[in-house]
Design a protein around this motif. Structure first.
Motif, PDB file in Angstrom:
ATOM      1  N   LEU A 263       0.911  -0.859  -0.066  1.00  0.00           N
ATOM      2  CA  LEU A 263      -0.058  -0.229   0.183  1.00  0.00           C
ATOM      3  C   LEU A 263       1.093   1.259   0.285  1.00  0.00           C
ATOM      4  O   LEU A 263       2.288   1.027   0.377  1.00  0.00           O
ATOM      5  N   SER A 264       0.335   2.761  -0.415  1.00  0.00           N
ATOM      6  CA  SER A 264       0.894   3.360  -0.172  1.00  0.00           C
ATOM      7  C   SER A 264       1.061   4.708   0.357  1.00  0.00           C
ATOM      8  O   SER A 264      -0.961   5.150  -0.372  1.00  0.00           O
ATOM      9  N   PHE A 265       0.417   5.470   1.250  1.00  0.00           N
ATOM     10  CA  PHE A 265       0.013   6.115   1.908  1.00  0.00           C
ATOM     11  C   PHE A 265       1.318   6.403   2.698  1.00  0.00           C
ATOM     12  O   PHE A 265       2.358   6.706   2.894  1.00  0.00           O
ATOM     13  N   GLU A 266       0.449   7.686   3.880  1.00  0.00           N
ATOM     14  CA  GLU A 266       1.211   8.333   5.013  1.00  0.00           C
ATOM     15  C   GLU A 266       0.282   7.705   6.469  1.00  0.00           C
ATOM     16  O   GLU A 266      -0.316   7.638   6.656  1.00  0.00           O
ATOM     17  N   VAL A 267       1.027   7.902   7.790  1.00  0.00           N
ATOM     18  CA  VAL A 267       1.277   7.511   8.387  1.00  0.00           C
ATOM     19  C   VAL A 267       1.747   8.479   9.841  1.00  0.00           C
ATOM     20  O   VAL A 267       3.236   8.692   9.475  1.00  0.00           O
ATOM     21  N   ARG A 268       1.188   9.002  10.780  1.00  0.00           N
ATOM     22  CA  ARG A 268       1.343   9.746  11.290  1.00  0.00           C
ATOM     23  C   ARG A 268       1.465   9.640  12.893  1.00  0.00           C
ATOM     24  O   ARG A 268       0.662   9.018  13.485  1.00  0.00           O
ATOM     25  N   GLY A 269       2.560  10.844  13.958  1.00  0.00           N
ATOM     26  CA  GLY A 269       2.429   9.564  14.593  1.00  0.00           C
ATOM     27  C   GLY A 269       3.232  10.070  15.647  1.00  0.00           C
ATOM     28  O   GLY A 269       3.846  11.497  14.776  1.00  0.00           O
ATOM     29  N   GLU A 270       3.608   9.696  17.100  1.00  0.00           N
ATOM     30  CA  GLU A 270       4.601  10.859  17.881  1.00  0.00           C
ATOM     31  C   GLU A 270       6.008   9.728  18.007  1.00  0.00           C
ATOM     32  O   GLU A 270       5.342   8.607  18.757  1.00  0.00           O
ATOM     33  N   ALA A 271       6.820  10.446  17.557  1.00  0.00           N
ATOM     34  CA  ALA A 271       8.333   9.610  18.210  1.00  0.00           C
ATOM     35  C   ALA A 271       8.961  10.313  19.295  1.00  0.00           C
ATOM     36  O   ALA A 271       8.713  11.688  20.094  1.00  0.00           O
ATOM     37  N   PHE A 272       9.066   9.661  20.211  1.00  0.00           N
ATOM     38  CA  PHE A 272       9.994  10.009  21.528  1.00  0.00           C
ATOM     39  C   PHE A 272      10.640   8.863  22.319  1.00  0.00           C
ATOM     40  O   PHE A 272      11.386   8.176  21.707  1.00  0.00           O
ATOM     41  N   MET A 273      11.050   9.170  23.445  1.00  0.00           N
ATOM     42  CA  MET A 273      12.314   8.635  24.305  1.00  0.00           C
ATOM     43  C   MET A 273      11.684   8.400  25.777  1.00  0.00           C
ATOM     44  O   MET A 273      10.879   9.149  26.139  1.00  0.00           O
ATOM     45  N   PRO A 274      11.421   7.174  25.986  1.00  0.00           N
ATOM     46  CA  PRO A 274      11.178   5.946  26.554  1.00  0.00           C
ATOM     47  C   PRO A 274      11.782   6.111  28.311  1.00  0.00           C
ATOM     48  O   PRO A 274      12.860   7.043  28.293  1.00  0.00           O
ATOM     49  N   LYS A 275      10.646   6.987  29.418  1.00  0.00           N
ATOM     50  CA  LYS A 275      11.277   7.756  30.460  1.00  0.00           C
ATOM     51  C   LYS A 275      13.064   6.499  30.783  1.00  0.00           C
ATOM     52  O   LYS A 275      14.555   7.502  31.147  1.00  0.00           O
ATOM     53  N   ARG A 276      13.212   4.974  31.064  1.00  0.00           N
ATOM     54  CA  ARG A 276      14.077   4.448  31.336  1.00  0.00           C
ATOM     55  C   ARG A 276      15.405   5.180  30.304  1.00  0.00           C
ATOM     56  O   ARG A 276      16.262   4.934  30.413  1.00  0.00           O
ATOM     57  N   SER A 277      15.103   5.263  28.702  1.00  0.00           N
ATOM     58  CA  SER A 277      16.255   5.484  28.100  1.00  0.00           C
ATOM     59  C   SER A 277      16.614   6.779  28.633  1.00  0.00           C
ATOM     60  O   SER A 277      17.780   7.581  28.922  1.00  0.00           O
ATOM     61  N   PHE A 278      15.542   8.033  28.953  1.00  0.00           N
ATOM     62  CA  PHE A 278      16.139   9.224  28.834  1.00  0.00           C
ATOM     63  C   PHE A 278      17.030   8.810  30.127  1.00  0.00           C
ATOM     64  O   PHE A 278      17.701   9.988  30.298  1.00  0.00           O
ATOM     65  N   GLU A 279      16.519   8.142  31.217  1.00  0.00           N
ATOM     66  CA  GLU A 279      16.918   8.481  32.372  1.00  0.00           C
ATOM     67  C   GLU A 279      19.088   7.817  32.225  1.00  0.00           C
ATOM     68  O   GLU A 279      19.828   8.685  32.639  1.00  0.00           O
ATOM     69  N   ALA A 280      18.731   7.271  31.192  1.00  0.00           N
ATOM     70  CA  ALA A 280      20.346   6.336  31.174  1.00  0.00           C
ATOM     71  C   ALA A 280      20.728   7.356  30.044  1.00  0.00           C
ATOM     72  O   ALA A 280      22.280   7.784  30.671  1.00  0.00           O
ATOM     73  N   LEU A 281      20.422   7.864  29.286  1.00  0.00           N
ATOM     74  CA  LEU A 281      21.065   8.569  28.698  1.00  0.00           C
ATOM     75  C   LEU A 281      21.604   9.444  29.128  1.00  0.00           C
ATOM     76  O   LEU A 281      22.878  10.127  28.841  1.00  0.00           O
ATOM     77  N   ASN A 282      21.106  11.156  30.241  1.00  0.00           N
ATOM     78  CA  ASN A 282      21.517  11.777  31.284  1.00  0.00           C
ATOM     79  C   ASN A 282      22.429  11.271  31.880  1.00  0.00           C
ATOM     80  O   ASN A 282      23.075  11.733  32.326  1.00  0.00           O
ATOM     81  N   LYS A 283      22.467   9.975  32.450  1.00  0.00           N
ATOM     82  CA  LYS A 283      23.266   9.632  33.323  1.00  0.00           C
ATOM     83  C   LYS A 283      24.956   9.621  32.451  1.00  0.00           C
ATOM     84  O   LYS A 283      26.167  10.220  33.304  1.00  0.00           O
ATOM     85  N   VAL A 284      24.788   8.865  31.211  1.00  0.00           N
ATOM     86  CA  VAL A 284      25.673   8.706  30.344  1.00  0.00           C
ATOM     87  C   VAL A 284      26.593  10.390  30.104  1.00  0.00           C
ATOM     88  O   VAL A 284      27.490  10.801  30.918  1.00  0.00           O
ATOM     89  N   LYS A 285      25.670  11.068  29.812  1.00  0.00           N
ATOM     90  CA  LYS A 285      25.971  12.564  29.624  1.00  0.00           C
ATOM     91  C   LYS A 285      26.513  12.757  30.909  1.00  0.00           C
ATOM     92  O   LYS A 285      27.514  13.748  30.512  1.00  0.00           O
ATOM     93  N   GLU A 286      25.939  13.185  32.058  1.00  0.00           N
ATOM     94  CA  GLU A 286      26.614  13.548  33.260  1.00  0.00           C
ATOM     95  C   GLU A 286      27.684  12.836  33.493  1.00  0.00           C
ATOM     96  O   GLU A 286      28.730  13.328  34.034  1.00  0.00           O
ATOM     97  N   ASP A 287      28.252  11.510  33.510  1.00  0.00           N
ATOM     98  CA  ASP A 287      29.087  10.830  33.645  1.00  0.00           C
ATOM     99  C   ASP A 287      30.756  11.842  32.932  1.00  0.00           C
ATOM    100  O   ASP A 287      31.406  12.052  32.930  1.00  0.00           O
TER     101      ASP A 287
END
Ligand SMILES: COc1nc2nc(N)nc(N)c2nc1C
Length: 308
Positions: free
Chosen positions: A158-182
């Motif tokens: 099929l040919s179409f467009e689909v819309r949605g919301e890309a996001f970062m799960p809370k756990r990934s966010f916490e892990a990423l910020n820990k790496v950044k702070e380190d």
């Protein structure tokens, strides 16, 4: 080799779907990795058999020096806001004035991420873009390909467009910020900024490392599929192999909408991702057409925003 490569595409797409969309893997990661290794080796041996939609191309793409502009096939709308019960009752009254009392709503969680549009051409994911100003967005296809819950190819051509919301799960966010702070780097303020920052990376390998996810919420330009309600459209997205948010609920009237809003105001901290509100939509596509849109927002939907 061609037959085996086709077989590996199907197996890897299925296993990827079970793991990242259904969260119910049927094989261990080691088997997935082994099959992917076999595919990559076959594609190295027979480069002419490597295709853009191959599971080996998730984290492909060179480092870009800028993002191309993309014109959306149909405008990406934005939602009007409601901030309290009275606003919701006013919205409900306007809807009933236009379509009468025989209708239902669909309530959905409003994911706090980045609105994106994915374009499929004969079943293959060919382009993904940010919302931008609703008409022109940025081509972030190679970054979106790294989101494992986005199918690179669906079963129907099929040919179409689909819309949605890309996001970062809370756990990934916490892990990423820990790496950044380190590393003594400035942490991201919230998952929404982290997701936006990750999707605006020019190197897809960085986006791939950020464990982003997506929930899709609208089909566009798919032509006549015999669907006559928004909720059926979401069920159709599920059937096509897309990830939709499971917490959606049909509500018979504004009282039930208020109960749903109340319930998720309390349960919000239990979610594994941030939400910044609740989206309420008239379910019938015919009644949506009757209500129409203003220059930039649908009259048949509203976003209840949680207090910041
Ligand atoms: C119909 O238009 C929309 N629908 C939506 N649905 C959900 N769940 N979340 C959104 N952010 C959203 N945004 C828009 C513009």
């Amino acid at each position: 080799a061609e037959k085996r490569i086709q077989e590996l595409h199907e197996l890897l797409n299925q296993y990827n779907y079970e793991y990242h969309v259904l969260d119910k893997p049927s094989v261990p990661d080691s088997e997935y990795d082994q099959l992917l290794r076999e595919l990559i080796d076959l594609e190295d041996q027979y480069p002419e058999l490597q295709t853009a939609d191959s599971p080996s191309q998730r984290v492909g793409g060179a480092i870009l020096d800028a993002f191309e502009k993309v014109e959306h096939r149909s405008q990406m709308l934005s939602l009007g806001n409601a901030f309290n019960e009275q606003d919701l009752r006013d919205f409900d009254r306007r809807v009933r004035q236009a379509v009468g009392d025989d209708f239902s709503y669909v309530c959905e969680l409003k994911i706090d991420g980045l609105a994106v549009s994915l374009r499929y051409d004969k079943g293959v994911f060919v382009q993904g873009a940010t919302r931008g100003d609703g008409t022109i967005g940025e081509d972030i296809t190679s970054n979106l390909k790294t989101i494992r819950s986005i199918p690179l190819k669906i079963k129907e051509p099929l040919s179409f467009e689909v819309r949605g919301e890309a996001f970062m799960p809370k756990r990934s966010f916490e892990a990423l910020n820990k790496v950044k702070e380190d590393k003594g780097e400035e942490p991201f303020a919230n998952p929404r900024n982290a997701a936006a920052g990750s999707l605006r990376q020019l190197d897809p390998k960085i986006a791939a490392s950020r464990n982003l996810d997506i929930y899709l919420y609208a089909l566009a330009d798919i032509g006549d599929t015999g669907i006559d309600s928004h909720s059926e459209g979401l069920d159709q997205l599920d059937k096509l192999g897309f990830k939709t948010n499971p917490e959606r609920k049909r509500c018979a009237d504004v009282e039930e909408v208020l109960e749903y809003v109340e319930s998720w105001t309390e349960r919000r901290p239990d979610l594994s991702y941030d939400i910044d509100g609740i989206v309420i939509k008239v379910d019938s596509l015919e009644q949506q057409k009757e209500l129409g849109t203003t220059a930039k927002s649908p009259r048949w939907a509203i976003a209840f925003k949680f207090p910041a």
